[in-house]
Write an enzyme that holds these catalytic residues in place. Structure first.
Site, PDB file in Angstrom:
ATOM      1  N   HIS A 124       0.849  -1.098  -0.127  1.00 34.10           N
ATOM      2  CA  HIS A 124       0.037   0.060  -0.009  1.00 34.10           C
ATOM      3  C   HIS A 124       0.899   1.325   0.102  1.00 34.10           C
ATOM      4  CE1 HIS A 124      -4.486  -0.314   0.387  1.00 34.10           C
ATOM      5  NE2 HIS A 124      -4.089  -1.702   0.258  1.00 34.10           N
ATOM      6  N   ASP A 185      -7.538   3.965   9.017  1.00 32.73           N
ATOM      7  CA  ASP A 185      -8.710   4.043   8.540  1.00 32.73           C
ATOM      8  C   ASP A 185      -9.053   2.600   7.597  1.00 32.73           C
ATOM      9  OD1 ASP A 185      -9.710   6.502   9.412  1.00 32.73           O
ATOM     10  OD2 ASP A 185      -8.988   7.329   7.716  1.00 32.73           O
ATOM     11  N   GLU A 296     -12.992  12.759  13.074  1.00 29.84           N
ATOM     12  CA  GLU A 296     -12.603  12.903  11.895  1.00 29.84           C
ATOM     13  C   GLU A 296     -13.078  14.052  11.144  1.00 29.84           C
ATOM     14  OE1 GLU A 296     -11.056  10.026   9.319  1.00 29.84           O
ATOM     15  OE2 GLU A 296      -9.835   9.119  10.767  1.00 29.84           O
TER      16      GLU A 296
END
Length: 542
Positions: A124, A185, A296
């Site tokens: 990632h 997340d 958030e």
């Protein structure tokens, strides 16, 4: 060390140390666009390398796992889908000794090759950070993962492999009524990958990033040594590796702090039309003793039908008022909050939420709520991934830009960027939320602005077919960076990507010398994590 490399690593070899010091301090790459040619074609191997001897040399190693030397394109690709560098081999380790033996062998071969090593989890990275051009990529997911050990006593923790996924840790720890306190997340990432960066999500204001919730690590250094470290044992390596961008060692095991886990989540979203009101409310919430468990926010520019999109999973507090809401073309700011709870305590929870909401100044008609399970909330991004994969829209370029902005300059940033440089966010979400650095340990390698409260601002763009192209998004990102530099905001990149020595020095600031010293101590020939482009491989003197 007990390996053939000891002869040239002895500290009394003054000639070598002086030569190596010069190499380390001058080995930052020249300013070039290393990702300008996203081709899978194997470039010419540098003249000093013996290409024919490298694979055969690696084949002589006795391993529990194995090397692959063909069909390696998967190791030259990552989530960013921008940089593509073919390795010469991929190691599929079954044991930690496989990783250690490979690094020691490469260290021994350093007089004839610039072979480097990159640890790869789920791939990632955004700019090729887990790739190794003509080097060895280690597939960390193939590392044998014994059953997670979970301690559920007074100081609960889970002991896991560095190649383990956070989603698997969640499911296993929940069997004991526990879970990690701090998350990212997206949970389908490896432990070693996120701990090498920081691991930030909406819980960081309360618990700090993931690197602040680790008790112990097992690390294979750039010398091939397997070292157990903590804040009391080999502390310099422990704090160096946490947030160290893979420069000092490969995390093969981690002991992670746990806390009580609730079963359900109350998920709330509200809207603001003024940035100052939005940021003031966010800062108020993260500074309160009794607050939400997750906070958030995100920015919406030129987005239409937003509330209609939410109706599938969020219910408006007042449906009639919500149906009459109009943004009038303004930029909107969404505050997203979550409170964990168990069903038997729903009445107390609702009272707490009502009190917290009464202290905020959002647009009343935009209060939307939802109740989901704890797992469904934490794994929410994976549900979006499934949908995007089904449409062939997941494996596209992701030129993300993540910034840390000091609180004192966040209004200047918002005023200069939202609606000016960034005129819409159709390419992807824009996250923005504050965290309190009082919860962070400043001994780790992670670099942040020098204020107590900082904002994470993340431009999570995707170069989707039919939208603005990759070049446009990357140009926009550069304009944002240029604005930050010209306005002297004191911003820092999270998941940093730089090209020049001056840029890396500026990023690390006063920590630069410590970073270089740790590199010299734990990875003296700069074998590890070449894709970060901080150091280049040094050649030993025999």
């Amino acid at each position: 060390m007990g390996s053939p490399v000891c002869g040239f690593l002895k500290q009394n070899n003054i000639i070598f140390l002086r030569f190596f010091a010069i190499l380390v301090l001058s080995c930052i790459p020249d300013r070039t666009n290393l990702c300008s040619n996203p081709s899978f074609d194997t470039p010419t191997i540098p003249p000093h390398s013996s290409s024919s001897s490298i694979p055969s040399s690696l084949k002589t190693l006795t391993l529990d796992g194995y090397f692959s030397f063909e069909n390696l394109k998967h190791a030259a690709k990552d989530f960013g889908n921008i940089c593509h560098y073919l390795p010469i081999a991929v190691l599929h380790p079954k044991s930690v000794s496989d990783i250690s033996s490979t690094i020691k062998h490469i260290l021994y071969m350093s007089s004839v090759t610039k072979l480097t090593v990159a640890a790869r989890g789920r791939g990632h990275s955004l700019q090729g950070q887990a790739q190794a051009y003509q080097g060895v990529v280690i597939n960390m997911e193939s590392l044998d993962r014994p059953s997670m050990y979970i301690e559920n006593g007074e100081v609960p923790y889970v002991d896991v492999s560095g190649g383990e996924l956070w989603i698997n840790i969640l499911h296993e720890t929940l069997k004991y009524g526990l879970s990690p306190k701090s998350w990212t997340d997206y949970l389908h990432l490896t432990v070693g990958g996120t701990l090498s960066n920081a691991g930030i999500s909406g819980q960081a204001f309360r618990h700090g990033p993931q690197i602040n919730n680790v008790y112990q690590l097992e690390v294979v250094t750039g010398r091939g040594e397997v070292v157990t470290c903590s804040d009391k044992e080999n502390a310099d390596l422990f704090y160096g590796v946490l947030g160290g961008l893979g420069q000092f060692g490969i995390i093969t095991r981690a002991r992670i702090s746990l806390g009580p886990a609730e079963k359900m989540v109350k998920w709330i979203r509200v809207l603001y039309s003024e940035f100052s009101t939005f940021s003031n409310d966010q800062e108020h919430l993260i500074s309160s003793n009794n607050s939400f468990d997750y906070i958030e926010g995100f920015v919406m520019i030129n987005r239409t039908g937003l509330l209609n999109n939410w109706r599938s999973s969020f219910n408006p507090k007042d449906p009639i008022q919500a149906s009459q809401f109009s943004s009038d073309g303004k930029i909107l700011y969404c505050l997203e909050m979550v409170k964990y709870f168990n069903p038997e305590k729903i009445d107390v929870l609702n009272q707490d939420i009502e009190k917290l909401l009464s202290e905020l100044n959002y647009i009343p008609s935009t209060l939307f709520l939802s109740e989901v399970s704890y797992v469904e909330f934490l794994d929410r991004v994976h549900l979006s991934e499934i949908k995007l994969r089904s449409k062939g829209l997941w494996e596209v370029p992701h030129p993300w830009l993540n910034l840390l902005i000091p609180k004192s300059r966040i209004f200047d940033f918002a005023e200069g960027v939202f609606g000016n440089i960034v005129k819409d966010n159709n390419n992807g979400p824009i996250l923005i939320y504050p965290v309190n650095k009082a919860k962070w340990n400043n001994r780790t390698s992670m670099v942040t602005p020098e204020e107590d409260i900082i904002y994470l601002v993340a431009f999570l763009s995707s170069a989707l077919p039919g939208t603005d192209g990759l070049e446009h998004i990357m140009t926009q990102n550069q304009h944002i960076l240029d604005f930050c530099a010209k306005a002297e905001l004191g911003a820092k990149q999270y998941l940093p990507h730089y090209h020049t020595q001056d840029e890396w020095r500026a990023h690390f600031g006063t920590q630069w010398e410590t970073f270089v010293q740790r590199k010299s101590a734990y990875d003296p020939l700069a074998i590890l994590a070449p894709g970060q482009r901080i150091f280049q491989k040094a050649i030993s003197i025999t």
